[in-house]
Design a protein around this motif. Structure first.
Motif, PDB file in Angstrom:
ATOM      1  N   GLU A   1       0.461  -1.085  -0.073  1.00  0.00           N
ATOM      2  CA  GLU A   1       0.061  -0.001   0.371  1.00  0.00           C
ATOM      3  C   GLU A   1       0.877   1.213   0.179  1.00  0.00           C
ATOM      4  OE1 GLU A   1      -4.324  -1.510   2.594  1.00  0.00           O
ATOM      5  OE2 GLU A   1      -2.865   0.101   3.351  1.00  0.00           O
ATOM      6  N   ARG A   2       0.405   2.020  -0.471  1.00  0.00           N
ATOM      7  CA  ARG A   2       1.395   3.427  -0.561  1.00  0.00           C
ATOM      8  C   ARG A   2       0.205   5.179  -0.477  1.00  0.00           C
ATOM      9  NH1 ARG A   2       3.219   7.667  -5.548  1.00  0.00           N
ATOM     10  NH2 ARG A   2       3.879   8.767  -3.994  1.00  0.00           N
ATOM     11  N   TYR A   3       0.265   5.101   0.675  1.00  0.00           N
ATOM     12  CA  TYR A   3      -0.167   7.118   1.228  1.00  0.00           C
ATOM     13  C   TYR A   3      -0.657   7.744  -0.374  1.00  0.00           C
ATOM     14  CZ  TYR A   3      -2.338   9.825   4.407  1.00  0.00           C
ATOM     15  OH  TYR A   3      -3.117  10.962   4.259  1.00  0.00           O
ATOM     16  N   ASP A   4      -1.279   7.885  -0.289  1.00  0.00           N
ATOM     17  CA  ASP A   4      -1.319   8.868  -1.996  1.00  0.00           C
ATOM     18  C   ASP A   4      -3.054  10.150  -0.960  1.00  0.00           C
ATOM     19  OD1 ASP A   4      -0.988   9.234  -4.789  1.00  0.00           O
ATOM     20  OD2 ASP A   4      -3.505   8.212  -4.887  1.00  0.00           O
ATOM     21  N   GLN A   5      -2.831  10.981  -2.274  1.00  0.00           N
ATOM     22  CA  GLN A   5      -3.769  11.718  -2.184  1.00  0.00           C
ATOM     23  C   GLN A   5      -5.026  11.640  -0.751  1.00  0.00           C
ATOM     24  OE1 GLN A   5      -5.702  12.806  -5.665  1.00  0.00           O
ATOM     25  NE2 GLN A   5      -3.954  10.969  -6.495  1.00  0.00           N
ATOM     26  N   GLY A   6      -3.989  11.663   0.681  1.00  0.00           N
ATOM     27  CA  GLY A   6      -4.820  11.558   2.074  1.00  0.00           C
ATOM     28  C   GLY A   6      -5.340   9.716   2.470  1.00  0.00           C
ATOM     29  N   GLU A   7      -5.076   9.267   1.838  1.00  0.00           N
ATOM     30  CA  GLU A   7      -5.443   7.970   2.226  1.00  0.00           C
ATOM     31  C   GLU A   7      -4.072   6.292   1.472  1.00  0.00           C
ATOM     32  OE1 GLU A   7      -8.797   7.007   0.212  1.00  0.00           O
ATOM     33  OE2 GLU A   7      -8.556   6.888  -1.468  1.00  0.00           O
ATOM     34  N   TRP A   8      -4.816   5.452   2.591  1.00  0.00           N
ATOM     35  CA  TRP A   8      -3.761   4.885   2.229  1.00  0.00           C
ATOM     36  C   TRP A   8      -4.305   3.611   0.755  1.00  0.00           C
ATOM     37  CZ3 TRP A   8       0.841   3.714   3.309  1.00  0.00           C
ATOM     38  CH2 TRP A   8       1.421   4.298   4.071  1.00  0.00           C
ATOM     39  N   ARG A   9      -3.231   3.907  -0.251  1.00  0.00           N
ATOM     40  CA  ARG A   9      -4.382   2.889  -1.627  1.00  0.00           C
ATOM     41  C   ARG A   9      -3.875   1.674  -1.807  1.00  0.00           C
ATOM     42  NH1 ARG A   9      -4.911   7.337  -5.595  1.00  0.00           N
ATOM     43  NH2 ARG A   9      -6.233   5.380  -6.810  1.00  0.00           N
ATOM     44  N   THR A  10      -3.975   0.170  -2.565  1.00  0.00           N
ATOM     45  CA  THR A  10      -2.686  -1.158  -2.907  1.00  0.00           C
ATOM     46  C   THR A  10      -2.746  -0.285  -4.347  1.00  0.00           C
ATOM     47  OG1 THR A  10      -5.376  -2.346  -2.235  1.00  0.00           O
ATOM     48  CG2 THR A  10      -3.759  -3.080  -3.620  1.00  0.00           C
ATOM     49  N   VAL A  11      -1.349  -1.046  -4.290  1.00  0.00           N
ATOM     50  CA  VAL A  11      -0.895  -0.824  -5.518  1.00  0.00           C
ATOM     51  C   VAL A  11      -0.470  -2.584  -5.990  1.00  0.00           C
ATOM     52  CG1 VAL A  11       1.983  -0.212  -5.720  1.00  0.00           C
ATOM     53  CG2 VAL A  11       1.379   0.600  -4.385  1.00  0.00           C
ATOM     54  N   GLY A  12      -1.234  -2.538  -7.534  1.00  0.00           N
ATOM     55  CA  GLY A  12      -0.827  -3.039  -8.037  1.00  0.00           C
ATOM     56  C   GLY A  12       0.223  -3.303  -9.095  1.00  0.00           C
TER      57      GLY A  12
END
Length: 262
Positions: free
Chosen positions: A184-195
């Motif tokens: 996961e990467r912190y992006d634009q204020g939230e943790w998002r899955t990286v695929g």
């Protein structure tokens, strides 16, 4: 972020700090590019252009008034400040750890790790003629107080070099250890899955950024899909990889810093 590096360089706006695709815009041009990050202009790495109606536009934030040059990545290099539309090196004697904390934060990096004159070259041309007096909490280096030098303490070839730690914007979750799990990467204020559909190089960069050694294995993650990251494997952090806004299945990484089998 290779294309973003080139855009900031072409506009003479320092280092890239962030990129996003925030909302739909009007018709524009879609670029198919293969930047390596060292080009002087975006035109040098664009291979094809397409006219598109609507869609998402690419939003870039550059540091504008401070940059790190001749380093290994976005978070290391010789400190330069923009003065009167030109870039000036900063003397080691005029720059301390509190100043470094502000620069690292302004560039979206972690805490200062090394600070030394001549670490990334002695600097050429103009030298910043004031001493910074940051408290360490300022958002921008140019928000800090400055003072005139009492005497010329800046020795030739002693421009300050700074190495910041990589940003704390990547994590592995659900693996029982900080060195194993779904990316996961912190992006634009939230943790998002990286695929991604090319897992290996992404995993190498993730393990390196987390200080977790080398990659032991990479497995398909759960059904959650996330934005893609295309890496060469040499990047110091995931944010320096090419970002792919198409959604891909998540991936699970086990680094050598963790011996737990999922």
């Amino acid at each position: 972020m290779r294309e973003t590096k080139v855009v900031c360089r072409e506009l003479d706006c320092g280092n890239p700090v962030a990129e996003s695709r925030p909302k739909e815009g009007r018709g524009g041009v879609r670029l198919e590019s293969s930047c390596n990050g060292h080009e002087s202009t975006l035109r040098q790495c664009v291979t094809k252009t397409y006219t598109c109606e609507g869609g998402y536009y690419h939003h870039v934030i550059c540091s504008e008034s401070v940059r790190l040059v001749d380093g290994a990545g976005l978070c290391s290099g010789r400190v330069e400040v923009k003065s009167d539309q030109s870039w000036a090196s900063v003397c080691e004697a005029d720059f301390d750890r509190q100043d470094a904390e502000v620069v690292c934060g302004e560039l979206g990096c972690g805490a200062p790790a090394a600070l030394q004159g001549g670490l990334y070259g002695g600097g050429e041309g103009q030298t910043w003629d004031k001493e910074f007096q940051c408290k360490g909490k300022e958002s921008l280096l140019l928000d800090c107080d400055t003072s005139d030098r009492e005497k010329n303490t800046c020795l030739p070839g002693n421009a300050v070099g700074l190495t910041c730690s990589e940003p704390d914007d990547v994590r592995l979750v659900g693996g029982g250890s900080r060195c194993a799990g779904g990316v996961e990467r912190y992006d634009q204020g939230e943790w998002r899955t990286v695929g991604d559909d090319y897992w290996g190089d992404v995993a190498v960069v993730v393990c390196r950024q987390l200080g977790c050694g080398s990659t032991v294995s990479v497995l398909p993650g759960n059904t959650t899909r996330g934005f893609g990251a295309s890496c060469s494997g040499s990047e110091p952090s995931l944010r320096e990889c090419w970002r792919r806004f198409k959604l891909f299945p998540g991936l699970t990484v086990i680094c050598s810093g963790n011996n737990k089998i999922l």
